[in-house]
Design a protein around this motif. Structure first.
Motif, PDB file in Angstrom:
ATOM      1  N   LEU A  60       0.848  -1.184   0.000  1.00 26.98           N
ATOM      2  CA  LEU A  60       0.000   0.000   0.000  1.00 26.98           C
ATOM      3  C   LEU A  60       0.890   1.243   0.000  1.00 26.98           C
ATOM      4  O   LEU A  60       1.825   1.344   0.801  1.00 26.98           O
ATOM      5  CB  LEU A  60      -0.907   0.023   1.237  1.00 26.98           C
ATOM      6  N   TYR A  61       0.589   2.146  -0.913  1.00 26.08           N
ATOM      7  CA  TYR A  61       1.300   3.409  -1.027  1.00 26.08           C
ATOM      8  C   TYR A  61       0.302   4.539  -0.790  1.00 26.08           C
ATOM      9  O   TYR A  61      -0.877   4.409  -1.124  1.00 26.08           O
ATOM     10  CB  TYR A  61       1.918   3.560  -2.426  1.00 26.08           C
ATOM     11  N   LEU A  62       0.777   5.625  -0.245  1.00 24.95           N
ATOM     12  CA  LEU A  62      -0.076   6.781   0.036  1.00 24.95           C
ATOM     13  C   LEU A  62       0.094   7.832  -1.051  1.00 24.95           C
ATOM     14  O   LEU A  62       1.200   8.037  -1.564  1.00 24.95           O
ATOM     15  CB  LEU A  62       0.284   7.384   1.391  1.00 24.95           C
ATOM     16  N   VAL A  63      -1.007   8.497  -1.380  1.00 25.10           N
ATOM     17  CA  VAL A  63      -1.005   9.533  -2.413  1.00 25.10           C
ATOM     18  C   VAL A  63      -1.119  10.905  -1.761  1.00 25.10           C
ATOM     19  O   VAL A  63      -1.953  11.120  -0.877  1.00 25.10           O
ATOM     20  CB  VAL A  63      -2.186   9.329  -3.388  1.00 25.10           C
ATOM     21  N   ASP A  64      -0.281  11.829  -2.238  1.00 27.73           N
ATOM     22  CA  ASP A  64      -0.291  13.226  -1.799  1.00 27.73           C
ATOM     23  C   ASP A  64      -0.698  14.073  -2.994  1.00 27.73           C
ATOM     24  O   ASP A  64      -0.066  14.005  -4.043  1.00 27.73           O
ATOM     25  CB  ASP A  64       1.113  13.615  -1.327  1.00 27.73           C
ATOM     26  N   ALA A  65      -1.747  14.838  -2.852  1.00 26.52           N
ATOM     27  CA  ALA A  65      -2.194  15.713  -3.930  1.00 26.52           C
ATOM     28  C   ALA A  65      -2.166  17.179  -3.503  1.00 26.52           C
ATOM     29  O   ALA A  65      -2.905  18.002  -4.039  1.00 26.52           O
ATOM     30  CB  ALA A  65      -3.590  15.309  -4.382  1.00 26.52           C
ATOM     31  N   THR A  66      -1.315  17.525  -2.554  1.00 26.85           N
ATOM     32  CA  THR A  66      -1.255  18.906  -2.083  1.00 26.85           C
ATOM     33  C   THR A  66      -0.551  19.824  -3.083  1.00 26.85           C
ATOM     34  O   THR A  66      -0.783  21.021  -3.089  1.00 26.85           O
ATOM     35  CB  THR A  66      -0.555  19.017  -0.722  1.00 26.85           C
ATOM     36  N   ALA A  67       0.318  19.264  -3.911  1.00 27.45           N
ATOM     37  CA  ALA A  67       1.018  20.054  -4.928  1.00 27.45           C
ATOM     38  C   ALA A  67       0.244  19.974  -6.244  1.00 27.45           C
ATOM     39  O   ALA A  67      -0.810  19.343  -6.320  1.00 27.45           O
ATOM     40  CB  ALA A  67       2.438  19.527  -5.105  1.00 27.45           C
ATOM     41  N   HIS A  68       0.780  20.588  -7.259  1.00 27.10           N
ATOM     42  CA  HIS A  68       0.117  20.619  -8.568  1.00 27.10           C
ATOM     43  C   HIS A  68      -0.114  19.214  -9.126  1.00 27.10           C
ATOM     44  O   HIS A  68      -1.153  18.924  -9.689  1.00 27.10           O
ATOM     45  CB  HIS A  68       0.952  21.451  -9.544  1.00 27.10           C
ATOM     46  N   CYS A  69       0.860  18.341  -8.965  1.00 23.34           N
ATOM     47  CA  CYS A  69       0.758  16.955  -9.442  1.00 23.34           C
ATOM     48  C   CYS A  69       0.725  16.003  -8.253  1.00 23.34           C
ATOM     49  O   CYS A  69       1.382  16.230  -7.248  1.00 23.34           O
ATOM     50  CB  CYS A  69       1.959  16.595 -10.314  1.00 23.34           C
ATOM     51  N   ALA A  70      -0.028  14.936  -8.396  1.00 24.16           N
ATOM     52  CA  ALA A  70      -0.083  13.924  -7.336  1.00 24.16           C
ATOM     53  C   ALA A  70       1.249  13.185  -7.287  1.00 24.16           C
ATOM     54  O   ALA A  70       1.927  13.006  -8.304  1.00 24.16           O
ATOM     55  CB  ALA A  70      -1.215  12.940  -7.595  1.00 24.16           C
ATOM     56  N   SER A  71       1.612  12.759  -6.079  1.00 22.47           N
ATOM     57  CA  SER A  71       2.848  12.003  -5.890  1.00 22.47           C
ATOM     58  C   SER A  71       2.642  11.020  -4.744  1.00 22.47           C
ATOM     59  O   SER A  71       1.643  11.075  -4.029  1.00 22.47           O
ATOM     60  CB  SER A  71       4.010  12.949  -5.585  1.00 22.47           C
ATOM     61  N   LEU A  72       3.591  10.121  -4.578  1.00 24.60           N
ATOM     62  CA  LEU A  72       3.537   9.176  -3.474  1.00 24.60           C
ATOM     63  C   LEU A  72       4.214   9.789  -2.257  1.00 24.60           C
ATOM     64  O   LEU A  72       5.173  10.551  -2.382  1.00 24.60           O
ATOM     65  CB  LEU A  72       4.220   7.861  -3.860  1.00 24.60           C
ATOM     66  N   THR A  73       3.705   9.444  -1.093  1.00 24.14           N
ATOM     67  CA  THR A  73       4.236   9.972   0.162  1.00 24.14           C
ATOM     68  C   THR A  73       4.150   8.885   1.226  1.00 24.14           C
ATOM     69  O   THR A  73       3.462   7.884   1.044  1.00 24.14           O
ATOM     70  CB  THR A  73       3.441  11.215   0.618  1.00 24.14           C
ATOM     71  N   ASN A  74       4.812   9.072   2.318  1.00 22.25           N
ATOM     72  CA  ASN A  74       4.643   8.204   3.491  1.00 22.25           C
ATOM     73  C   ASN A  74       4.078   8.999   4.656  1.00 22.25           C
ATOM     74  O   ASN A  74       4.046   8.514   5.782  1.00 22.25           O
ATOM     75  CB  ASN A  74       5.961   7.535   3.882  1.00 22.25           C
ATOM     76  N   ASP A  75       3.627  10.198   4.381  1.00 22.56           N
ATOM     77  CA  ASP A  75       3.090  11.085   5.403  1.00 22.56           C
ATOM     78  C   ASP A  75       1.570  10.935   5.469  1.00 22.56           C
ATOM     79  O   ASP A  75       0.842  11.424   4.600  1.00 22.56           O
ATOM     80  CB  ASP A  75       3.470  12.529   5.076  1.00 22.56           C
ATOM     81  N   LEU A  76       1.094  10.255   6.487  1.00 24.62           N
ATOM     82  CA  LEU A  76      -0.340  10.016   6.655  1.00 24.62           C
ATOM     83  C   LEU A  76      -1.133  11.310   6.816  1.00 24.62           C
ATOM     84  O   LEU A  76      -2.308  11.367   6.460  1.00 24.62           O
ATOM     85  CB  LEU A  76      -0.587   9.114   7.861  1.00 24.62           C
ATOM     86  N   THR A  77      -0.512  12.366   7.321  1.00 29.27           N
ATOM     87  CA  THR A  77      -1.237  13.608   7.586  1.00 29.27           C
ATOM     88  C   THR A  77      -1.613  14.356   6.308  1.00 29.27           C
ATOM     89  O   THR A  77      -2.529  15.172   6.333  1.00 29.27           O
ATOM     90  CB  THR A  77      -0.450  14.548   8.521  1.00 29.27           C
TER      91      THR A  77
END
Length: 91
Positions: A60-77
């Motif tokens: 399972l990988y986490l998705v971060d969409a806070t920036a212009h493009c979505a990316s993978l992250t390990n930051d649950l927050t």
């Protein structure tokens, strides 16, 4: 934000799902009512990415969409979604 216990419950549900049905993300969506869930092959994930959770036959990988493009992250927050990366039979 995705809670640790939500990720754990999702992983347990995937573990209990027969291999042939794991690609059906609609069956698992109940565990992430306010986040996205996408399924792909683990070969589609960049080699440098680290899974947030490793299970039998999947990561399972986490998705971060806070920036212009979505990316993978390990930051649950900041995570807004999860990628279910299924292992291929030859992995």
């Amino acid at each position: 934000m995705i809670a640790v216990n939500t990720l754990q419950q999702l992983a347990q549900a995937i573990e209990q799902t027969p291999l042939a049905l794991r690609e059906d993300t609609q069956r698992l969506k109940a565990f992430l009512p306010e986040a996205g869930l996408t399924c792909c092959s683990d070969n589609d994930i960049p080699g440098r990415a680290k899974p947030a959770w490793q299970g039998t036959g999947f990561d399972l990988y986490l998705v971060d969409a806070t920036a212009h493009c979505a990316s993978l992250t390990n930051d649950l927050t900041i995570a807004c979604g999860v990628v279910l990366a299924l292992h291929d039979d030859d992995d």
